[in-house]
Enzyme design. Sequence first.
Site, short mmCIF file in Angstrom:
data_model
loop_
_atom_site.label_atom_id
_atom_site.label_comp_id
_atom_site.label_asym_id
_atom_site.label_seq_id
_atom_site.Cartn_x
_atom_site.Cartn_y
_atom_site.Cartn_z
N LYS A 100 0.81 -1.21 0.00
CA LYS A 100 0.00 0.00 0.00
C LYS A 100 0.85 1.27 0.00
O LYS A 100 2.06 1.24 0.26
CB LYS A 100 -1.00 -0.04 1.16
CG LYS A 100 -2.07 -1.11 0.90
CD LYS A 100 -3.21 -1.13 1.86
CE LYS A 100 -4.25 -2.15 1.38
NZ LYS A 100 -5.35 -2.32 2.35
N ARG A 126 -2.77 -10.26 5.37
CA ARG A 126 -3.27 -10.43 3.99
C ARG A 126 -2.25 -9.81 3.04
O ARG A 126 -2.03 -8.60 3.07
CB ARG A 126 -4.62 -9.75 3.87
CG ARG A 126 -5.29 -9.87 2.51
CD ARG A 126 -6.65 -9.15 2.52
NE ARG A 126 -7.32 -9.25 1.22
CZ ARG A 126 -7.14 -8.40 0.21
NH1 ARG A 126 -6.30 -7.37 0.36
NH2 ARG A 126 -7.79 -8.55 -0.93
#
Length: 277
Positions: A225, A259
């Site tokens: 991210k 994740r």
Amino acid sequence: MSKTWNLGTRSLSLEQTPLVMGILNTTPDSFSDGGKHFDPQVAIDVALQMQADGAAIIDVGGESTRPYSDPVGVDEELQRVIPVLDGLRGQLSIPISIDTSKSQVARAAIDAGAEIINDVTGLEGDPEMAGVATATGVGVCVMHMQGTPQTMQDQPSYANVVEEIYDYLMQRYQTCRQLGIQADRICLDPGIGFGKTHEHNLTLLQNTKRFCQLPAPLLIGHSRKGFIGKVLGDKQADRTAGTLGVSLAVAAAGAHVVRVHDVKPTVDALKLFQASR
């Protein structure tokens, strides 16, 4: 908190954590790997490789939730995910999670073998979703998001980002219980990158231990991210090593599931982390 995550047909032990959830986006437009797994056979092969690499769960998604992404209809989402689930039936021995906020997609995916609903809207986006979860008895992952993927990064704002999200997740946990979802079927996710600034994301990660005080397993979804590029000082940098650094930090703080896109490096890093603690 239970030492297992109950998925209805089986349970995942949380004794040796974090478990690694492999991300399998069957979309043309996901922020990091859009288009790579759009062909169903490619996606099937990647899922099987993730299992061989040590993933505990495969998270299959057919709609991008990156900032400002365009929503897709039920039929298109089903066309992306169901052939993959059908192709994995009988080949995959680890559970599949369906990453969707649509109850029709969730139900069809469960019929095709999925054992977890992973909903970025916290089971709030579709009024029928909680009913599907209750009726099918699968595991659920309830995430926090401020706004929608189309609006969440406009101007994220919190008075106290940690406590507001902690309170939201606690409230959603209690609501799920009231709706008939068993306590040991629920997992909670603070939603890194979903309606948060880079600073919010880092603050949440620094407070992983606080979120581990919630009455359900904690999932952290930080992989690749934007805040990683921000910390590295290079938006174009390869974010694999940065993702691993965060995975180890949240593992040390007690997170139960991570994740990630890169399963093998994560599994290997966690093995050495546990061996050298």
